[in-house]
Design an enzyme around this catalytic site. Structure first.
Site, PDB file in Angstrom:
ATOM      1  N   GLU A 294       0.830  -1.208   0.000  1.00 28.85           N
ATOM      2  CA  GLU A 294       0.000   0.000   0.000  1.00 28.85           C
ATOM      3  C   GLU A 294       0.867   1.263   0.000  1.00 28.85           C
ATOM      4  OE1 GLU A 294      -2.230  -0.338   3.627  1.00 28.85           O
ATOM      5  OE2 GLU A 294      -3.421  -2.021   2.943  1.00 28.85           O
ATOM      6  N   PRO A 295       1.735   1.441  -0.991  1.00 28.19           N
ATOM      7  CA  PRO A 295       2.606   2.618  -0.966  1.00 28.19           C
ATOM      8  C   PRO A 295       1.824   3.891  -1.271  1.00 28.19           C
ATOM      9  CG  PRO A 295       2.809   1.501  -3.063  1.00 28.19           C
ATOM     10  CD  PRO A 295       1.909   0.646  -2.214  1.00 28.19           C
TER      11      PRO A 295
ATOM     12  N   ARG B 288       3.378   7.723  -0.159  1.00 25.07           N
ATOM     13  CA  ARG B 288       4.393   8.778  -0.264  1.00 25.07           C
ATOM     14  C   ARG B 288       5.490   8.479  -1.288  1.00 25.07           C
ATOM     15  NH1 ARG B 288       5.389  12.093   4.136  1.00 25.07           N
ATOM     16  NH2 ARG B 288       4.392  10.555   5.473  1.00 25.07           N
TER      17      ARG B 288
ATOM     18  N   TYR C  93       4.124  18.399  11.604  1.00 26.12           N
ATOM     19  CA  TYR C  93       5.206  17.474  11.983  1.00 26.12           C
ATOM     20  C   TYR C  93       6.564  18.165  12.091  1.00 26.12           C
ATOM     21  CZ  TYR C  93       1.945  14.288   9.487  1.00 26.12           C
ATOM     22  OH  TYR C  93       0.855  13.611   9.020  1.00 26.12           O
TER      23      TYR C  93
ATOM     24  N   CYS D 172      -3.534  33.420  10.430  1.00 29.52           N
ATOM     25  CA  CYS D 172      -3.356  34.050  11.749  1.00 29.52           C
ATOM     26  C   CYS D 172      -2.956  33.029  12.803  1.00 29.52           C
ATOM     27  CB  CYS D 172      -4.650  34.740  12.156  1.00 29.52           C
ATOM     28  SG  CYS D 172      -5.195  35.869  10.895  1.00 29.52           S
TER      29      CYS D 172
HETATM   30  C1  LIG Z   1      -3.058   1.607   6.399  1.00 29.06           C
HETATM   31  C2  LIG Z   1      -2.113   2.462   5.622  1.00 29.06           C
HETATM   32  N1  LIG Z   1      -1.612   1.993   4.475  1.00 29.06           N
HETATM   33  C3  LIG Z   1      -0.774   2.733   3.720  1.00 29.06           C
HETATM   34  C4  LIG Z   1      -0.377   3.997   4.105  1.00 29.06           C
HETATM   35  C5  LIG Z   1       0.530   4.771   3.209  1.00 29.06           C
HETATM   36  O1  LIG Z   1       1.716   5.116   3.817  1.00 29.06           O
HETATM   37  P1  LIG Z   1       2.866   5.811   2.997  1.00 29.06           P
HETATM   38  O2  LIG Z   1       2.296   7.014   2.333  1.00 29.06           O
HETATM   39  O3  LIG Z   1       3.877   6.155   4.022  1.00 29.06           O
HETATM   40  O4  LIG Z   1       3.369   4.820   2.008  1.00 29.06           O
HETATM   41  C6  LIG Z   1      -0.861   4.526   5.309  1.00 29.06           C
HETATM   42  C7  LIG Z   1      -0.433   5.852   5.764  1.00 29.06           C
HETATM   43  O5  LIG Z   1      -0.321   6.190   6.886  1.00 29.06           O
HETATM   44  C8  LIG Z   1      -1.769   3.743   6.086  1.00 29.06           C
HETATM   45  O6  LIG Z   1      -2.283   4.207   7.233  1.00 29.06           O
END
Ligand SMILES: Cc1ncc(COP(=O)(O)O)c(C=O)c1O
Length: 418
Positions: free
Chosen positions: A273-274, A276, A316, A342
Site C-alpha cells: 500500500e505505498p 508517499r 510534523y 493568523c
Molecule cells: C493503512 C495504511 N496503508 C498505507 C499507508 C501509506 O503510507 P505511505 O504514504 O507512508 O506509504 C498509510 C499511511 O499512513 C496507512 O495508514
C-alpha cells in the site's frame, strides 16, 4: 528521480515552464508530473518482480481522480480508509476487486457501501468491528472478505504522529491476541477470512523495521495455518520514505528484496500500500512571494500559500525544500517562509538559508505531492488551491481553484435568524 528540473534558469515540469502554468492558473497551486507518477509506480511494481502481488496505491497520500487514474491504468489497486475514498477510487476507474479497506473507525454506512462494491478485503482493526461487519454482511445476504490488521509492535523509527505499529498506537489488533480474533472470525457465518495485514508507519528510511514486521507476520501465518485458517493474502501496508532533505531511504528494489527474502514458499499474494514513495516527489506546491519584511530578530518571506494548503511543516515540523522558479545570482539570507494565516504555527520553512526573495516572484515548495492537497483545508476561509497535471508539453487543471461560493456551499441561515 523526478521531472522538476531547471532548463537554464527556469524550473520546468517535464516540458512545460512552471511560470507558464502560474500565468494561466494563478497561485498557489499543486503541480504533478504524470511521467514521474508513472515511473515511480512502475519502479515499485517491478521491484516485486515475479512474486504474486498487487500494488494498492494509498489514496490518502493523494486522492485526485486524475492521479488515481494514472495508477489504475497501470493495473494498480487502491488502499482506502473511508467511504469517500472508495467512491473516489471507483470514480477513477479502480476495480473493486483491487480495493483494500483499512481504517480504525469504519462507520456502519461505510461498511455497507464497501460491501455493495464488492471490494477485495476489509483490513479489520478490532473485534467489535469484526462482529459488526459480519452482522452487516449477513443483513445484506453477502459474505465479507477479511484480513485482520495486526499490530506487530515494531518501532518504525519515524515521527511519532506517523508511527502506527507500536503497542501504544491505536491501530490494529495486538499480534499475540489476534489469534483469538482469527478463530472467532473463522466461526462467523458471514465472514470469509483471507488475509493478514499490517502497516507500521510512514516515512521509514530503513528496511530493518519492515523486515522485523514481516518476520512476525510470517510466524502468525504459520500459526493460523496450523489452526486450519487459510491465509491467501499478506498485506504489508505502505511506509517507504522519500528524500525531503538529507534522508537516504532504501530504493524500492532493496525494500522489495528484503521482504521477499523473508517469504520463501509462502504461497500468498502480497499486497503493498505505498503512498508517499510514489507521489511525494512527483508533486510541488507553487506559491508567490507577497511581501518580505525584517522583524526584530528574523527575516520573513510572506507567501500566498499557507498551512491550510500544506500542513506538514506545521504539523510534523517537517522539511520541504524551497527553491525559486527563476534562478539568478543573489545573496542568500536566513529567513522564515510564512503564510498569511493568523497562527504563528503557519510556516512552510523556518530558519532557512534561501536566495534573497523578491516580492512577486514564484517559489516551488518541493516534495509536496503526498499528504499535501489531501490534508488541505479551508481554514481562515481560504479557497482550496487548484491541482494541475503535466503530461509532456501539455498541462491540465485536474481540480479547479475553489471560489468564494464554494466556501459556503451547503451552509444556510435558519429562519429565526433571517
Ligand atoms: C493503512 C495504511 N496503508 C498505507 C499507508 C501509506 O503510507 P505511505 O504514504 O507512508 O506509504 C498509510 C499511511 O499512513 C496507512 O495508514
Amino acid at each position: 528521480m523526478h521531472d522538476f528540473q531547471y532548463r537554464g534558469d527556469e524550473l520546468f515540469c517535464e516540458d512545460v515552464a512552471v511560470r507558464k502554468i502560474a500565468d494561466a492558473v494563478g497561485t498557489p497551486f499543486y503541480l504533478y508530473s504524470r511521467h514521474t507518477l508513472e515511473s515511480h509506480f512502475q519502479a515499485f511494481d517491478s521491484a516485486f518482480g515475479k512474486m504474486d502481488h498487487i500494488i494498492c496505491f494509498s489514496a490518502k497520500a493523494n486522492s485526485n481522480l486524475a492521479v488515481l487514474r494514472v495508477f489504475t491504468r497501470l493495473g494498480g489497486g487502491v488502499d482506502v480508509v473511508s467511504g469517500g475514498e472508495i467512491y473516489r477510487a471507483m470514480q477513477a476507474g479502480a476495480k473493486p476487486e483491487k480495493i483494500v479497506y483499512s481504517g480504525v473507525g469504519k462507520r456502519p454506512d461505510e461498511i455497507e457501501f464497501a460491501l455493495s462494491q464488492p471490494i477485495l478485503m476489509f483490513n479489520i482493526e478490532s473485534s467489535q468491528e469484526l462482529v459488526l461487519i459480519d452482522q452487516i454482511a449477513g443483513s445484506l445476504g453477502t459474505k465479507a472478505p477479511v484480513s485482520l490488521r495486526v499490530n506487530p509492535d515494531v518501532d518504525p523509527k519515524t515521527h511519532p504522529y506517523i508511527s502506527t505499529g507500536l503497542k501504544k498506537n491505536k491501530f490494529g489488533i495486538n499480534i499475540k491476541k489476534s489469534v483469538d480474533d482469527y478463530i472467532l472470525a473463522n466461526t462467523l457465518p458471514n465472514t470469509r477470512v483471507i488475509g493478514v495485514s499490517c502497516h507500521i508507519g510512514s516515512q521509514l528510511t530503513e528496511v530493518g523495521p519492515f523486515v522485523e514486521a514481516v518476520q512476525r507476520i510470517k510466524d502468525l501465518v504459520a500459526r493460523l495455518r496450523a489452526e486450519g485458517i487459510q491465509i491467501r493474502y499478506i498485506d504489508l501496508g505502505g511506509g517507504l520514505g522519500i528524500t525531503y532533505n538529507q534522508e537516504e531511504p532504501p530504493h524500492p528494489r532493496e525494500y522489495a528484496e528484503a521482504l521477499i527474502k523473508e517469504l520463501p514458499g509462502i504461497d500468498c499474494t502480497l499486497i503493498l500500500e505505498p503512498g508517499r514513495v510514489i507521489v511525494g516527489n512527483a508533486g510541488i506546491l507553487v506559491t508567490k512571494v507577497l511581501y518580505t519584511k525584517e522583524g526584530g530578530e528574523k527575516n520573513f518571506v510572506i507567501v500566498d500559500a499557507a498551512m491550510n494548503d500544506l500542513i506538514r511543516p506545521s504539523l510534523y515540523g517537517s522539511y520541504q525544500r524551497i527553491q525559486p522558479i527563476h534562478k539568478k545570482d543573489r545573496v542568500e539570507i536566513m529567513v522564515d517562509v510564512v503564510g498569511p494565516i493568523c497562527e504563528s504555527g503557519d510556516f512552510l520553512a523556518k530558519d532557512r538559508k534561501l536566495p534573497k526573495a523578491e516580492s512577486g516572484e514564484l517559489l516551488a515548495v518541493m516534495s509536496a505531492g503526498a499528504y499535501g492537497f489531501t490534508m488541505s483545508s479551508n481554514y481562515n476561509s481560504r479557497p482550496r488551491v487548484p491541482e494541475v497535471l503535466v503530461d509532456k508539453d501539455r498541462f491540465y487543471v485536474v481540480r479547479r481553484r475553489e471560489e468564494y461560493e464554494d466556501l459556503i456551499h451547503g451552509e444556510s441561515i435558519p429562519e429565526p435568524l433571517k
